[in-house]
Design a protein around this motif. Structure first.
Motif, PDB file in Angstrom:
ATOM      1  N   UNK A 120     -57.707  74.193  32.538  1.00 33.10           N
ATOM      2  CA  UNK A 120     -58.290  75.476  32.926  1.00 33.10           C
ATOM      3  C   UNK A 120     -57.846  76.568  31.967  1.00 33.10           C
ATOM      4  N   UNK A 121     -56.559  76.598  31.676  1.00 36.85           N
ATOM      5  CA  UNK A 121     -56.026  77.646  30.802  1.00 36.85           C
ATOM      6  C   UNK A 121     -56.523  77.520  29.364  1.00 36.85           C
ATOM      7  N   UNK A 122     -56.833  76.299  28.940  1.00 35.70           N
ATOM      8  CA  UNK A 122     -57.392  76.081  27.595  1.00 35.70           C
ATOM      9  C   UNK A 122     -58.844  76.527  27.493  1.00 35.70           C
ATOM     10  N   UNK A 170     -66.256  79.472  26.215  1.00 37.31           N
ATOM     11  CA  UNK A 170     -67.142  78.418  26.687  1.00 37.31           C
ATOM     12  C   UNK A 170     -68.036  77.858  25.606  1.00 37.31           C
ATOM     13  N   UNK A 171     -67.673  77.984  24.341  1.00 36.90           N
ATOM     14  CA  UNK A 171     -68.417  77.334  23.281  1.00 36.90           C
ATOM     15  C   UNK A 171     -69.525  78.165  22.713  1.00 36.90           C
ATOM     16  N   UNK A 200     -72.002  75.979  35.255  1.00 35.14           N
ATOM     17  CA  UNK A 200     -70.583  76.166  35.567  1.00 35.14           C
ATOM     18  C   UNK A 200     -69.870  74.819  35.459  1.00 35.14           C
ATOM     19  N   UNK A 201     -68.734  74.825  34.786  1.00 35.46           N
ATOM     20  CA  UNK A 201     -67.979  73.592  34.549  1.00 35.46           C
ATOM     21  C   UNK A 201     -66.779  73.535  35.505  1.00 35.46           C
ATOM     22  N   UNK A 233     -62.542  74.074  31.217  1.00 35.15           N
ATOM     23  CA  UNK A 233     -63.272  74.148  32.486  1.00 35.15           C
ATOM     24  C   UNK A 233     -63.248  75.594  32.978  1.00 35.15           C
ATOM     25  N   UNK A 234     -64.213  75.936  33.837  1.00 33.72           N
ATOM     26  CA  UNK A 234     -64.295  77.301  34.383  1.00 33.72           C
ATOM     27  C   UNK A 234     -63.503  77.447  35.667  1.00 33.72           C
TER      28      UNK A 234
END
Length: 277
Positions: A109-111, A33-34, A52-53, A114-115
């Motif tokens: 999502x898999x990358x 998440x950065x 939450x993204x 996003x959460x």
């Protein structure tokens, strides 16, 4: 001279190794998440980030549609996501929404971009191989949208010579080929394009979940839904495989908003008409 060349070669190899380690570190940060190094799971990352993204649709009226006057995405999915964020992080504003389509939502999502996905996504056995789903948050079923003067009243009327419009990457596209094998299926990138194609006469009917068709009929009352529902399409919120802590947190939050009346309030706000008339 030979020693100098050997030294330069060793120095180059060392620099290359450092660069590779740095690149690995950058990828790890992105996955978490950065920059949340040390985060053990998605829920911990979310709590450290304090946000939450969610991946959401931007083209689906009543569920996730960008308001051109405000630039904000609005709809049932959006309000449910905010309510879940309030339960998990204590504040409904601690959310970020990123646009997804039926085709892009699982890859994003898999990358780790996003959460979680809350985007009119049907729970299927095939998708369970790629993601984990929460409990059902909306019960939908596939149907047909046609112009009010159309002779098409249901599946039985989708014969040879008729064209049905659908969206790429959706279960509805697969289902209609099985349910109406004689009809031609024309696919589009998103629902906005598909509905525009229907209105311009490129097809005789548009098929997807009735929940999405509600929005189209709400937008243009000259269209209505026919034939009832011919599939069961339960919607779930998707997270990456193995993210049990986040899945449990979302399920707990979902259960809470259903029991405290918040879910019903959101449902009545967005899903309120009979679009079959």
């Amino acid at each position: 001279m030979a020693k100098s060349k050997k030294f330069l070669k060793l120095a180059f190899i060392s620099l290359l190794a450092v660069a590779m380690l740095a690149a690995c570190g950058t990828n790890a940060e992105k996955t978490n998440g950065g920059g949340n190094e040390g985060a053990k799971n998605a829920l911990e990352t979310i709590k450290k980030r304090d946000k939450i993204i969610f991946g959401v649709k931007n083209d689906t009226r009543l569920f996730g549609l960008k308001n051109p006057s405000t630039g904000e995405v609005e709809g049932f999915d959006i309000d449910i996501a905010k309510a879940l964020a309030k339960q998990i992080l204590g504040d409904e504003s601690k959310v970020e929404f990123k646009e997804v389509t039926s085709k892009t939502r699982i890859p994003l999502l898999q990358k780790g971009d996003i959460d979680a996905i809350i985007a009119t996504m049907t729970i299927t056995e095939e998708r369970k191989k790629e993601v984990d789903f929460t409990d059902v948050y909306f019960k939908a079923g596939q149907s047909l949208l046609v112009k009010k003067d159309s002779p098409i009243k249901g599946l039985k009327d989708l014969k040879k010579g008729t064209t049905v419009l659908a969206v790429k990457g959706s279960t509805s596209s697969q289902n209609i080929r099985e349910k109406a094998p004689e009809a031609k299926v024309l696919e589009f990138e998103n629902y906005a394009e598909a509905f525009t194609a229907l209105k311009s006469g490129q097809g005789d009917a548009l098929t997807t979940d009735n929940a999405i068709l509600y929005g189209m009929a709400d937008e243009d009352p000259s269209y209505h839904i026919v034939g009832g529902t011919f599939t069961d399409e339960p919607y779930g919120i998707a997270v990456r495989k193995g993210e049990k802590e986040l899945l449990d947190a979302l399920n707990k939050a979902l259960k809470t908003i259903k029991s405290n009346g918040e879910y019903d309030k959101i449902y009545k706000k967005w899903i309120k008409k009979d679009f079959s008339k």
